[in-house]
Design a protein around this motif. Structure first.
Motif, PDB file in Angstrom:
ATOM      1  N   ASP A 111      40.601  47.293  43.103  1.00 34.63           N
ATOM      2  CA  ASP A 111      41.674  46.932  42.183  1.00 34.63           C
ATOM      3  C   ASP A 111      41.831  45.412  42.094  1.00 34.63           C
ATOM      4  O   ASP A 111      41.960  44.852  41.001  1.00 34.63           O
ATOM      5  N   CYS A 134      38.888  43.977  40.144  1.00 36.04           N
ATOM      6  CA  CYS A 134      39.024  44.219  38.700  1.00 36.04           C
ATOM      7  C   CYS A 134      40.043  43.273  38.078  1.00 36.04           C
ATOM      8  O   CYS A 134      39.827  42.729  36.996  1.00 36.04           O
ATOM      9  N   GLU A 135      41.142  43.058  38.773  1.00 37.63           N
ATOM     10  CA  GLU A 135      42.180  42.147  38.279  1.00 37.63           C
ATOM     11  C   GLU A 135      41.635  40.726  38.189  1.00 37.63           C
ATOM     12  O   GLU A 135      41.889  40.008  37.221  1.00 37.63           O
ATOM     13  N   ILE A 183      38.477  39.827  37.839  1.00 40.93           N
ATOM     14  CA  ILE A 183      37.490  39.767  36.756  1.00 40.93           C
ATOM     15  C   ILE A 183      38.185  39.689  35.399  1.00 40.93           C
ATOM     16  O   ILE A 183      37.714  39.009  34.491  1.00 40.93           O
ATOM     17  N   ASP A 184      39.339  40.359  35.297  1.00 44.31           N
ATOM     18  CA  ASP A 184      40.107  40.292  34.047  1.00 44.31           C
ATOM     19  C   ASP A 184      40.698  38.907  33.819  1.00 44.31           C
ATOM     20  O   ASP A 184      41.137  38.599  32.718  1.00 44.31           O
ATOM     21  N   GLY A 185      40.746  38.085  34.863  1.00 47.79           N
ATOM     22  CA  GLY A 185      41.163  36.692  34.709  1.00 47.79           C
ATOM     23  C   GLY A 185      42.653  36.430  34.796  1.00 47.79           C
ATOM     24  O   GLY A 185      43.134  35.447  34.238  1.00 47.79           O
ATOM     25  N   CYS A 186      43.374  37.267  35.501  1.00 51.12           N
ATOM     26  CA  CYS A 186      44.815  37.065  35.642  1.00 51.12           C
ATOM     27  C   CYS A 186      45.135  36.576  37.058  1.00 51.12           C
ATOM     28  O   CYS A 186      45.278  37.385  37.974  1.00 51.12           O
ATOM     29  N   THR A 246      48.575  37.983  39.002  1.00 50.26           N
ATOM     30  CA  THR A 246      48.475  39.374  39.428  1.00 50.26           C
ATOM     31  C   THR A 246      47.406  39.523  40.519  1.00 50.26           C
ATOM     32  O   THR A 246      47.602  40.257  41.487  1.00 50.26           O
ATOM     33  N   THR A 247      46.301  38.816  40.368  1.00 50.26           N
ATOM     34  CA  THR A 247      45.246  38.864  41.378  1.00 50.26           C
ATOM     35  C   THR A 247      45.776  38.409  42.729  1.00 50.26           C
ATOM     36  O   THR A 247      45.563  39.070  43.745  1.00 50.26           O
ATOM     37  N   ASN A 264      36.189  34.779  40.163  1.00 49.41           N
ATOM     38  CA  ASN A 264      34.936  35.534  40.298  1.00 49.41           C
ATOM     39  C   ASN A 264      34.493  35.629  41.754  1.00 49.41           C
ATOM     40  O   ASN A 264      34.026  36.676  42.199  1.00 49.41           O
TER      41      ASN A 264
END
Length: 87
Positions: free
Chosen positions: A12, A15-16, A18-21, A24-25, A68
């Motif tokens: 999770d 994925c967060e 990689i989504d670039g946030c 939240t990451t 990344n």
């Protein structure tokens, strides 16, 4: 079950990231690290020392805002380390 939950949390966080946030990451990463520390008794005695190296890397990646590298670290290195050191 706790180990499986941590492995899902690793995915999770990755994925967060990689989504670039970043916000939240970093929030999810903090929760993940707290959970990993809570399961130290389920892992062998070498784990905390090796985990310290991963933690150091994660701090560096966060300082550089390198989402990344965070994704790779938690999804590959941390999951492999946990799986390898389960009692």
């Amino acid at each position: 079950m706790e180990i499986d939950e941590i492995l899902l949390m690793c995915e999770d966080v990755a994925c967060e990231a990689i989504d670039g946030c970043p916000s939240t990451t970093y929030s999810k990463l903090s929760n993940l690290l707290d959970k990993v520390i809570s399961v130290f008794p389920l892992l062998d005695e070498e784990f905390p020392f090796i985990f310290k190296q991963i933690l150091s890397s994660l701090v560096e990646f966060q300082t550089n805002n390198d989402l990344n590298r965070i994704a790779d670290c938690v999804n590959f290195e941390l999951t492999a380390l946990i799986s390898e050191h389960k009692k």
